[in-house]
Scaffold this motif. Sequence first.
Motif, PDB file in Angstrom:
ATOM      1  N   ASN A 165       1.039  -0.952   0.097  1.00 45.35           N
ATOM      2  CA  ASN A 165       0.025   0.029   0.186  1.00 45.35           C
ATOM      3  C   ASN A 165       0.592   1.063   0.365  1.00 45.35           C
ATOM      4  O   ASN A 165       0.573   2.342  -0.670  1.00 45.35           O
ATOM      5  N   SER A 166       1.884   1.287   0.977  1.00 41.89           N
ATOM      6  CA  SER A 166       3.191   2.463   0.554  1.00 41.89           C
ATOM      7  C   SER A 166       3.533   2.759  -0.573  1.00 41.89           C
ATOM      8  O   SER A 166       3.795   4.022  -1.257  1.00 41.89           O
ATOM      9  N   GLU A 167       4.055   2.292  -1.103  1.00 40.30           N
ATOM     10  CA  GLU A 167       4.913   1.583  -2.145  1.00 40.30           C
ATOM     11  C   GLU A 167       3.170   2.342  -3.627  1.00 40.30           C
ATOM     12  O   GLU A 167       4.066   3.037  -4.623  1.00 40.30           O
ATOM     13  N   LYS A 168       2.819   1.830  -3.120  1.00 36.02           N
ATOM     14  CA  LYS A 168       1.426   2.129  -4.175  1.00 36.02           C
ATOM     15  C   LYS A 168       1.322   3.609  -4.267  1.00 36.02           C
ATOM     16  O   LYS A 168       1.200   4.875  -5.029  1.00 36.02           O
ATOM     17  N   SER A 169       1.604   4.027  -2.573  1.00 34.03           N
ATOM     18  CA  SER A 169       0.839   5.648  -2.361  1.00 34.03           C
ATOM     19  C   SER A 169       2.030   6.297  -2.261  1.00 34.03           C
ATOM     20  O   SER A 169       1.570   7.968  -2.893  1.00 34.03           O
ATOM     21  N   LEU A 170       3.184   6.065  -2.686  1.00 32.91           N
ATOM     22  CA  LEU A 170       4.122   7.101  -3.086  1.00 32.91           C
ATOM     23  C   LEU A 170       5.064   6.652  -4.500  1.00 32.91           C
ATOM     24  O   LEU A 170       4.464   8.035  -5.241  1.00 32.91           O
ATOM     25  N   GLU A 171       3.733   6.163  -5.746  1.00 29.14           N
ATOM     26  CA  GLU A 171       4.295   6.398  -7.138  1.00 29.14           C
ATOM     27  C   GLU A 171       2.657   7.422  -7.021  1.00 29.14           C
ATOM     28  O   GLU A 171       3.690   8.122  -7.886  1.00 29.14           O
ATOM     29  N   ILE A 172       1.723   6.599  -6.731  1.00 31.19           N
ATOM     30  CA  ILE A 172       0.575   8.390  -7.089  1.00 31.19           C
ATOM     31  C   ILE A 172       1.139   9.604  -6.642  1.00 31.19           C
ATOM     32  O   ILE A 172       1.186  10.551  -7.615  1.00 31.19           O
ATOM     33  N   ILE A 173       1.293   9.678  -5.134  1.00 35.38           N
ATOM     34  CA  ILE A 173       2.008  10.797  -4.881  1.00 35.38           C
ATOM     35  C   ILE A 173       3.514  11.148  -5.581  1.00 35.38           C
ATOM     36  O   ILE A 173       3.391  12.613  -5.546  1.00 35.38           O
TER      37      ILE A 173
END
Length: 531
Positions: A165-173
């Motif tokens: 979840n954190s990596e997915k959030s980082l990608e979008i941010i």
Amino acid sequence: HPELLHTEKAYVARLNLLDQVFCAKLMEEANKGTFPVDVVKNIFSNISSINAFHSQFLLPDLEKRMGEWESTPRIGDILQKLTPFLKMYAEYVRNFDNAMELLKQWTDRSPQFKATIQEIQSQEACGCLTLQHHMLEPVQRVPRYEMLLKDYLKKLPQDDPDRQNSEKSLEIIATAATHSNSALRKSENLKKLMEIYEMLGEEEDIVNPSNEFIKEGHILKLAARNTSAMERYLFLFNNMLLYCVPKFSLGGTKYTVRTRIGIDGMKVLETTNEDYPHTFQVSGKERTLELQARYSSYARLQYPLFFTAHTEYVLIILIQNAELGKRAPRWIRDNEVTMCMKCKESFNALTRRRHHCRACGYVVCWKCSDNKVALEYDGNKMNKVCRDCLSILSGETRAEGKKKGILEIEAAQFTDSSIMCGFLQYCEKTKPWQKVWCVIPEKECLVLYLYGAPQDVKAQCTIPLLGYSVDDSARPTDPPACFRLSQSKSIHNFAADTEELKQRWLKVIRVAVTGEVPGYPLTNGEPPLHC
């Protein structure tokens, strides 16, 4: 994760200050008809929506999660809730330049608008920062999330349940931080530009994403009349060099811009001077500066490297005009004059509009620019010029004009040799308030000259200060930092930007009204103050 919560709390406090204090107070004043409601809406854009999301959703979720961290040690799922709302930031950032421009325009145009902002800025909650500084916070917040999330992932084990979840959030941010707007990528530069803008008294139009700050540093100027050196300061950007005069201020370091030189076409040449070693010349299209470096090696540096931590410069020769017609002039900006710099007739939007002489850069009316001559810097093409430049460039002699009246002394001429000068708000009797450039010259130290702008060639009026009464008592209808000069039926109302600036003016004026020669508003013999 504790830093994420800590910074989010601080951020929500800033959002609340922008939304519920600055925006709300200005909207309240606008609803009275003082200034347009749309101005406030366009300045603050969608800050209310951003504030609502963070204060009502993201921050409560983070606080709840930190409270149950032992059983649920993850934040990736919460930050994923942020990603659909990143479009709000794109809208805010797109509007940021327009918001800064509106803020500057209406601070100059409306005393009530300015007073409302200054009143809030003086409160403890503002932390001695301006509205512009607080408005930068949303611009910088998305890159801040990216940085915090990267740091969090570095410390997270590869097999941790929160990694996906954190990596997915980082990608979008990270994508939002890169592509939403150039202001996100240049927020630190914008912050520095805002700091310089405030140091320059919020008069210079430098807050623009295309402007990149490079260097700044002290110089010393040798006055022509004596050998004592006076401190000056330079700011270097990717497109211009600002030569500034320090101003005394209790609120931090302040400067007045004396000259702006464009980088385009700038040359740096080593020069020889028998009296001063290690000199070099900075030559721009608009002006030429001859500088002295303490060490010979510095004289060979190109302009982006003017300033080093241990370098001092002495300015030997003040600004020189380039040869007329051979170099493009520095155009006097429209907002620096209110009248034609030749015939002295006031400008208006219909019958007497502003035009520029292509030879000297003066702002003149159509009648005074209705001449054409070939200019060498423009490939000898015919260009509109003022009548004086036509006379010089064509070799024609002009009849001697009529003798100058008492008001026909250029503001710039007085400014360089003044006891006190700067902008004040001015109101005579029941007339509306207007912004004026005020000067008390050294040679006429008992007279206050009022100009429409710093480059005007004729004063709007003069006030012989001798015998006037000075009153700075507060009245309910007056703006902050107000004072009055009265004599018989004549009443002149003034308002300064700050109480400290008002007191500096009063220190000079209170001496002048007695007939005594006022000194500078400082006791250590420093040069004139430019406020």
